[in-house]
Design a protein around this motif. Sequence first.
Motif, PDB file in Angstrom:
ATOM      1  N   TYR A 110      -5.525   2.588  -2.371  1.00 19.44           N
ATOM      2  CA  TYR A 110      -5.638   3.802  -1.565  1.00 19.44           C
ATOM      3  C   TYR A 110      -6.278   4.936  -2.368  1.00 19.44           C
ATOM      4  O   TYR A 110      -7.082   5.701  -1.835  1.00 19.44           O
ATOM      5  CB  TYR A 110      -4.260   4.221  -1.052  1.00 19.44           C
ATOM      6  N   ARG A 111      -5.925   5.024  -3.634  1.00 17.28           N
ATOM      7  CA  ARG A 111      -6.510   6.075  -4.473  1.00 17.28           C
ATOM      8  C   ARG A 111      -8.003   5.838  -4.685  1.00 17.28           C
ATOM      9  O   ARG A 111      -8.797   6.788  -4.711  1.00 17.28           O
ATOM     10  CB  ARG A 111      -5.771   6.130  -5.808  1.00 17.28           C
ATOM     11  N   THR A 171       1.510   1.762   4.086  1.00 16.78           N
ATOM     12  CA  THR A 171       1.143   1.955   2.683  1.00 16.78           C
ATOM     13  C   THR A 171       1.607   0.804   1.792  1.00 16.78           C
ATOM     14  O   THR A 171       1.170   0.701   0.642  1.00 16.78           O
ATOM     15  CB  THR A 171       1.742   3.269   2.154  1.00 16.78           C
ATOM     16  N   THR A 172       2.475  -0.058   2.310  1.00 20.37           N
ATOM     17  CA  THR A 172       2.937  -1.186   1.503  1.00 20.37           C
ATOM     18  C   THR A 172       2.036  -2.410   1.619  1.00 20.37           C
ATOM     19  O   THR A 172       2.264  -3.410   0.938  1.00 20.37           O
ATOM     20  CB  THR A 172       4.365  -1.576   1.935  1.00 20.37           C
ATOM     21  N   PRO A 205      -1.919  -2.306  -2.737  1.00 22.12           N
ATOM     22  CA  PRO A 205      -1.450  -1.557  -3.918  1.00 22.12           C
ATOM     23  C   PRO A 205      -1.828  -0.088  -3.830  1.00 22.12           C
ATOM     24  O   PRO A 205      -2.811   0.282  -3.174  1.00 22.12           O
ATOM     25  CB  PRO A 205      -2.162  -2.257  -5.081  1.00 22.12           C
ATOM     26  N   THR A 206      -1.077   0.742  -4.527  1.00 25.46           N
ATOM     27  CA  THR A 206      -1.338   2.178  -4.518  1.00 25.46           C
ATOM     28  C   THR A 206      -2.729   2.487  -5.061  1.00 25.46           C
ATOM     29  O   THR A 206      -3.410   3.403  -4.569  1.00 25.46           O
ATOM     30  CB  THR A 206      -0.276   2.906  -5.363  1.00 25.46           C
ATOM     31  N   ASP A 207      -3.171   1.747  -6.067  1.00 26.26           N
ATOM     32  CA  ASP A 207      -4.499   1.985  -6.641  1.00 26.26           C
ATOM     33  C   ASP A 207      -5.606   1.802  -5.608  1.00 26.26           C
ATOM     34  O   ASP A 207      -6.654   2.455  -5.686  1.00 26.26           O
ATOM     35  CB  ASP A 207      -4.742   1.037  -7.821  1.00 26.26           C
ATOM     36  N   HIS A 267      -1.499  15.346  -3.042  1.00 27.46           N
ATOM     37  CA  HIS A 267      -2.625  15.033  -2.163  1.00 27.46           C
ATOM     38  C   HIS A 267      -3.198  16.280  -1.499  1.00 27.46           C
ATOM     39  O   HIS A 267      -4.414  16.407  -1.340  1.00 27.46           O
ATOM     40  CB  HIS A 267      -2.190  14.022  -1.096  1.00 27.46           C
ATOM     41  N   ASP A 296       5.782   0.276   7.235  1.00 27.86           N
ATOM     42  CA  ASP A 296       5.060   1.244   6.405  1.00 27.86           C
ATOM     43  C   ASP A 296       3.727   0.635   6.005  1.00 27.86           C
ATOM     44  O   ASP A 296       3.670  -0.330   5.238  1.00 27.86           O
ATOM     45  CB  ASP A 296       5.887   1.598   5.171  1.00 27.86           C
ATOM     46  N   TYR A 337      -4.682  10.951  -9.132  1.00 29.12           N
ATOM     47  CA  TYR A 337      -3.539  10.291  -9.766  1.00 29.12           C
ATOM     48  C   TYR A 337      -2.439  11.259 -10.201  1.00 29.12           C
ATOM     49  O   TYR A 337      -1.265  10.887 -10.232  1.00 29.12           O
ATOM     50  CB  TYR A 337      -4.006   9.490 -10.986  1.00 29.12           C
TER      51      TYR A 337
END
Length: 427
Positions: free
Chosen positions: A16-17, A8-9, A12-14, A120, A6, A116
Motif C-alpha cells: 500500500y505504501r 488492508t489485510t 502487505p503494508t509495504d 497519512h 478488512d 513510512y
Amino acid sequence: MHSSFDITTLFPTDFYRFVVVTVFSLLLGLEQRIKHSSSNTSTIFGTDRTFTFIGILGFVLYIIQPQTLLPFMLGALILGGLLITFYLKKINTENNYGITTIVLAFITYCLAPLVYTQPHWLVILLVVVLLVLEELKKPLYDFSQKMNNEEFITLAKFLVMSGVILPLLPNQSISPIINFSPYKFWLAIVAISGISYGSYLLKKYIFPQSGVILTGILGGMYSSTATTFILAKKSKDIDEPRKISAAIILATSMMFIRIFVLALIFNKSIAYHIAPAFGILFCISLITAVVMLWQDKKLQNSPKNPVHIENALGNPLELKTAFVFGVLFVFFSVLTHYVTEAFSTQGIKILSYLVGVTDIDPFIINILQSKYNVTEGALAIAIINAVTSNNLLKMMYAISLSAKSIHRYIIMGFSALIVLGIILAFL
C-alpha cells in the motif's frame, strides 16, 4: 460472531505504501507535464514518468536500509548531481534560473520516508499543497504585484500582535476588584483586528473594485458603522436607492455574524444565549435586503453599468485604531463594573443602550470576558440592547448623510431591526 472484513489485510503494508508513493509521484509529474506543455521551455528535467521513477527510486533505496539510510542518502547525492548538471545546462541554454522543478523532484524523492514515518493526512496535505502552489504561480505573482512594503509591515504587525505579544502577557487580573488582565485586553484587540484585517484584505486585494452589495458584506465584517457612513454618502452619486439601502442592511447583517463569532471565541455560554435572537435578527435583515434587491431588479427598465466602490476603509491595524479600542475597552471595564455593583441587572441594561452611540465592540467583548454579579441571561440582553442602540445610531447616520431617495428604505429596514431587537430583549 462474524468478524468484519478488512481490505488492508489482503496485501502487505509495504504494498500500500508503494502504491501511495507511486500515485503521488505520478500526480506531481503530471502537473509538471501540464505546466510545461503550454510553455515555450525546451529544457525540461522530466514530467510524469521521470517523477514517478524518482519516487520509486526513493522508495526502493529507503526500504533497503531504513535504519542507517545509507542507500537513500547515496541516491540523494547522485540525484542531486544530476539535478545540478541539468540546472547549469538550463542556465547556459535559456538563461532561466528557476529551480521549482528541481525542488519538486527532491520532494518527490523524499515521499517514501514521509509515507513510512508520518501520518497519512500529513503526506496527503503536503501533496495537495504542492499541486496547488504549482498552479497558483501566476495568481501569486499578480497578487505580489499589488502588494507594497506597507502591506508587509502590516502583516508583520499582526503576526507580532498575535504570535509574540499575546503569549507573553500575563493572564492574572491586575485588580482584585475588576476582572481585567493584560492578556484579556490584548486578546480582544487581536480578535477584533483579525476579523477586520481579513475583511480588509478581501476588499483590497480579492475584490478591489467590488460593487455596492459586496462592499456592504465585506465592510460589515470590518465595521458596519463605517460602511454605513461610506454607502450613505455614496447614495448621492449613485441613483440606485434600493441597492444602496440593501447594502447598508447587509452590512448590519454581517455585524450580527461578527459579534456572534466573537461570543463563540470569548464566552460560548453567552453565545448560546444570544444565538436565537441573533439568528432571527440576521434572517430578518437578510430577507429585507433580498426584498429590496428583488424590487430593484424588477423595477429596472434597462440594465445599468455595475458601480465599483474603491476601498475607503482604513487599515484595521493602525496604532491609532488599536489605541482607541484599548482606551474604550478599559473605560467600559471600569464603568460596567461600578454600574453592575451599584445598580445590578437594571444598570447594565440601561448602560447597554447608552454605549450604542460609541464603538460597541469594546463593551461587548468586555461583557464576554468579565465576570459580573448578574446572570448570563442579563448579559445576553445587554448585548442585544447595545446592538439595537447601535442600529438606531446607524439609521440616524444614514438618514443624515444620504440622498433623500433612500430614506424610506433605510427607515423601514432599520425600524424593523430596532423594534424586533427591543421585543427580543424583553422576551
